[in-house]
Design a protein around this motif. Structure first.
Motif, short mmCIF file in Angstrom:
data_model
loop_
_atom_site.label_atom_id
_atom_site.label_comp_id
_atom_site.label_asym_id
_atom_site.label_seq_id
_atom_site.Cartn_x
_atom_site.Cartn_y
_atom_site.Cartn_z
N ALA A 162 1.74 0.61 16.73
CA ALA A 162 1.48 0.74 14.66
C ALA A 162 0.16 1.25 14.23
CB ALA A 162 2.28 0.23 14.08
N LYS A 176 6.95 3.08 21.21
CA LYS A 176 6.39 4.45 21.51
C LYS A 176 6.70 4.99 22.04
CE LYS A 176 3.16 6.70 18.13
NZ LYS A 176 3.76 8.41 18.75
N LEU A 220 2.34 4.01 8.95
CA LEU A 220 2.04 3.66 10.00
C LEU A 220 1.48 2.27 9.30
CD1 LEU A 220 1.48 6.99 11.88
CD2 LEU A 220 3.32 4.71 12.45
#
Length: 907
Positions: free
Chosen positions: A31, A794, A12
């Motif tokens: 992230a 996300k 990530l």
């Protein structure tokens, strides 16, 4: 397991670094934030906090940047990157001394670093400046006032510089407080009392800085200056000074109203009363200014505009309309005094060409702000009493004022206008005065007749009496100013059939003659603008006729003359210009007659509306091109900019309709944007009538679909487009509007994480999902494509894993549908979801028993694009979890993949 989690956090972080390098700071932030939730190691967490600080700096959120950098420094006090980032954040937050400390620490750790040396030098000099300003602000304030108030000081430049410094100082909170504490208000009052324009402007603009957003200071300043003095400055002859006073008063009203709203949340009542008392006192003086003979014409206009802005409720959600009721009670008659003014008559109030229109708008807003019949009845009675008071016992001048009042009300709250029109003797007076030998009297009467013709209640009576009268005036009057108005009256009465080709009140051809005469007057610059405005009013009616539209767009001089008027000071022409353009572009609502009703109508020999052959689409398209070439977009953009009461909601709606017609053809959209159309559409889509906002939003959608949105809406503007586009998804919108909204949002969602966040914030995702179940395949496809781009976020990925949701199941099933475009969108979404959010891979086998055959069908599809998407999904699923990989290998998947791996045609 620990190792596995470590890998994920590292992955990530690497993804965040790549996104940061690519300039997508919002996605990088997401992230790093996710990585933080997976990481336990202190050193790893410190680096992530430091990286997040860099993202926040780029996103200009300096408070969060400072907090994250601090966390990194707490873990490692020698982390120069974190120290440097914190110094940048502190500098932006104005905490210069702390920023210097951090930079000095950076330099002690890396003495040779050029960037640190340069940053410290720059910061040092700005610190020095700030210290210098602060220490000498006290003496400086006194000095500036000394220069400005010294009557012997002849150096104009020196005075101007002192004035400029004072204004700039007042814009900063610290400077404003300094001026306030240094007896500044008394000194500013002295400047106002000099009656010199430049000094008054300096004082007013400084006061704006002192009052902006600061309620207690505003209250104190108001107490010291006094409402009468402020109102008097508003009424001065000097136009700029009056406007500056208007701005100051607006800021004062805002600060006081802010106080009212804040204090209602449970502070002691005394404070509330103060604010409301101050507000009323100011408004009382504005109302008195309206009827003050010594006040200037534009001062009167500015007072009307202020009342429009501050008295009526901003939205129906506010329940309290007591301010409007108080103004009607205290000041309706004063407002009507301006509306009833007959220009040029003996002892009349000084007014401008905009005053009557502003009065009508204010009356309209007050009337709309009323909540019940009793309140409306009271309004009607006050208007009737006022009209009667002039009409009875004041000879001819009184009758003229009464008729002028009727005109003003008909243009504003027309219900009230119709009521006074029915008072005994009014209509007869209008008709008899139309034949007056005195031009001024005739003007008043003819205009009243025209406004009355507009409002249907009396139209049949007027049609019977008025048409012949107006024809007589038009044929025999010596004066252009009267003939042009008579002509407009005839146009209004003649356009009763609207766009219906077979309901013409005039003999064939006479409409064309009238229109030709209107265009001639419009282009004649020797005639005053006020009269030429009426020529546009005439065209607004005559252009219902398609032959007139065709001739108008061929007459470039007339189009440009109209656009010039639209950009001029006289704003009352806006509605007529917008109406003419709506007619020429056929952007009014078309009602399709019901075929059965048509048959019945023919049978009963009733009238059937017909469409003119020149209103067919190919003619309309040609007219739009001609208008674009003549510069219609810059005229419309200029009309929207005008902060003017004449830009009413219905006028905004007309402009939105025209814009939508102008962007109908994809090849015209670039030109519309280049001339300022994109910028103008945003405010149109955010306030106005519901229809107007929707039309503007639809025009924005068309532009977003076919052009590069980042070019069409540069900088921050692109974020303002999101809300109007989301509004097109509401259920009460048409299928076409839903479809275009989805397509436009798909384009925006593909650009950056920040835009996707904005779309999420506007609560669009549930609506997009809803349309994925739509019957209509194009809407279903557009919604799926939009979801595909939104899935880069996300939050959206998480939604696909939510318990009890069928989102993922729908995507898998759509990947096996027959419609190839839908399959492409759905399988693309799966490819993206399985890559960005591995837990989804495990869920796919659980959502439907058909998952394997759907993936196999993708791989065996004749379309290389579908095969590619299928292969990506399978690859991600193989990598995600052992049990999924086992299921895949146990099926025919391995054989299919082996065959595809050897296919030379499809690298």
């Amino acid at each position: 397991a620990g190792a596995h989690r470590q890998v994920t956090a590292e992955q990530l972080r690497a993804r965040g670094n790549a996104l940061f390098q690519a300039g997508d700071h919002g996605a990088a932030l997401a992230a790093y934030t996710e990585a933080l939730s997976l990481s336990d190691a202190a050193s790893e967490r410190a680096v992530l906090h430091r990286n997040r600080a860099a993202c926040y700096l780029k996103l200009e959120d300096y408070t969060k940047a400072e907090a994250d950098a601090t966390k990194a420094i707490e873990a490692d006090g020698r982390d120069v990157k974190a120290l440097f980032r914190r110094s940048q954040a502190l500098q932006q937050l104005g905490r210069l001394d702390q920023a210097v400390n951090d930079l000095q620490r950076c330099l002690s750790l890396e003495p040779r670093n050029k960037a640190f040396q340069e940053a410290l030098r720059a910061l040092g000099s700005s610190m020095h400046e700030k210290m210098k300003t602060m220490s000498c602000t006290d003496s400086k304030v006194e000095q500036m006032f000394q220069i400005l108030l010294d009557l012997d000081e002849k150096d104009a430049d020196k005075k101007q510089k002192a004035a400029q410094n004072l204004i700039v100082l007042a814009r900063e909170e610290a400077g404003a407080e300094k001026i306030f504490q240094s007896d500044g208000v008394r000194l500013l009052m002295l400047l106002l009392d000099t009656a010199k324009a430049d000094l008054m402007l300096a004082a007013l603009r400084t006061l704006v800085g002192l009052c902006s957003g600061h309620r207690s200071r505003t209250t104190a300043i108001l107490a010291e200056l006094g409402a009468p003095r402020l109102a008097a400055v508003l009424g001065v002859e000097h136009e700029q000074v009056s406007l500056a006073a208007c701005n100051l008063l607006h800021v004062i009203f805002d600060s006081l109203k802010e106080g009212l709203q804040k204090d209602f949340r449970g502070k002691e009542d005394a404070v509330v009363l103060d604010s409301s008392r101050d507000l009323k006192l100011l408004i009382k003086h504005l109302l008195e200014l309206l009827v003050l003979e010594g006040a200037s014409a534009h001062g009167r206009d500015n007072a009307l505009n202020l009342l429009i802005k501050v008295v009526p409720r901003k939205s129906p959600k506010e329940t309290n309309n007591s301010l409007s009721l108080w103004v009607i009670d205290q000041g309706l008659k004063k407002i009507l005094e301006v509306g009833s003014t007959v220009c040029g008559s003996l002892g009349s109030l000084p007014v401008t060409e905009n005053s009557r229109m502003s009065t009508s708008v204010l009356l309209s807003k007050l009337y709309e702000d009323l909540k019940c019949d009793a309140e409306r009845e009271n309004f009607h009675h006050l208007c009737e009493d006022y009209v009667r008071s002039w009409f009875e016992g004041h000879e001819l001048p009184g009758k003229l004022r009464a008729i002028q009042t009727v005109s003003c009300l008909l243009q504003g709250p027309s219900d009230a206008g119709n009521r006074v029109l029915e008072l005994e003797g009014i209509m007869d007076s209008v008709l008899s005065l139309c034949a007056s030998v005195c031009e001024a009297h005739q003007l008043v009467a003819v205009e009243a007749l025209i406004h009355a013709a507009d409002k249907a209640k009396r139209a049949s009576f007027i049609t019977a009496n008025g048409v012949n009268l107006l024809k007589e005036i038009y044929k025999h009057s010596e004066r252009d100013s009267i003939r042009i108005r008579a002509l407009v009256g005839l146009c209004k009465l003649g356009s009763a059939g609207g766009t219906d080709f077979s309901m013409k009140q005039f003999a064939e051809g006479s409409t064309m003659k009238l229109a030709k005469q209107c265009r001639k007057w419009l282009c004649n610059e020797a005639i005053d603008a006020g009269t030429r405005r009426w020529a546009v009013e005439g065209l607004a009616y005559l252009t219902f006729d398609a032959d007139v539209k065709e001739e108008f767009v061929e007459d470039k001089a007339a189009m440009q003359a109209m656009f010039q008027l639209a950009k001029s000071e006289d704003r009352s022409v806006l509605y007529a210009v917008a109406s003419t353009l709506v007619n020429c572009t056929n952007s009014y609502d078309h009602e399709e007659p019901d075929p059965q009703m048509l048959e019945l109508a023919k049978y009963a020999k009733q009238h059937i509306p017909e469409q003119h052959p020149k209103d067919k689409p190919e003619f309309v398209k040609r007219r739009v091109r001609k208008l674009l070439m003549a510069g219609v977009v810059s005229a419309l953009a200029c009309m929207v900019k005008s902060e003017n009461p004449a830009l009413t909601n219905s006028c905004r709606e007309l402009i939105s309709r025209v814009f939508l017609a102008l962007v109908e053809e994809a090849e015209d959209r670039g030109g519309v944007v280049a001339q300022g159309g994109g910028k103008a559409l945003i405010p149109l889509s955010l306030e106005g009538t519901e229809v107007g906002q929707t039309k503007a939003a639809q025009a924005l959608a068309k532009i977003t679909i076919t052009s590069n949105p980042e070019m069409a809406f540069p900088g921050e503007r692109i974020y303002e487009v999101v809300r109007p586009l989301v509004s097109l998804l509401h259920l009460q919108r048409t299928g076409l509007e839903n479809f275009e909204g989805l397509m436009a949002l798909t384009n925006l969602a593909g650009i950056s994480e920040r835009l996707r966040q904005k779309i999420l914030k506007e609560r669009a995702v549930p609506m997009i999902e809803g349309y994925m179940f739509e019957e209509h395949e194009l809407i279903r496809l557009a919604a799926t494509e939009c979801m595909c781009n939104m899935a880069m976020s996300k939050e959206v990925q998480e939604m696909f894993l939510a318990e009890g949701s069928d989102r993922l199941k729908l995507m898998v099933l759509y990947s096996g549908e027959e419609d190839e475009k839908l399959r492409r969108a759905a399988s693309g979404t799966l490819a993206m979801l399985t890559a960005l959010h591995p837990p989804i891979c495990k869920r796919i086998p659980q959502v439907t028993v058909h998952w394997l055959e759907i993936l196999q069908a993708l791989l065996l599809s004749p379309s290389a694009e579908l095969q590619h998407r299928g292969a990506v999904v399978v690859m991600n699923m193989m990598a995600a979890a052992r049990e999924v990989a086992e299921q895949l290998i146990a099926s025919e998947m391995l054989e299919i993949l082996s065959v595809l791996a050897k296919d030379k045609e499809k690298p």
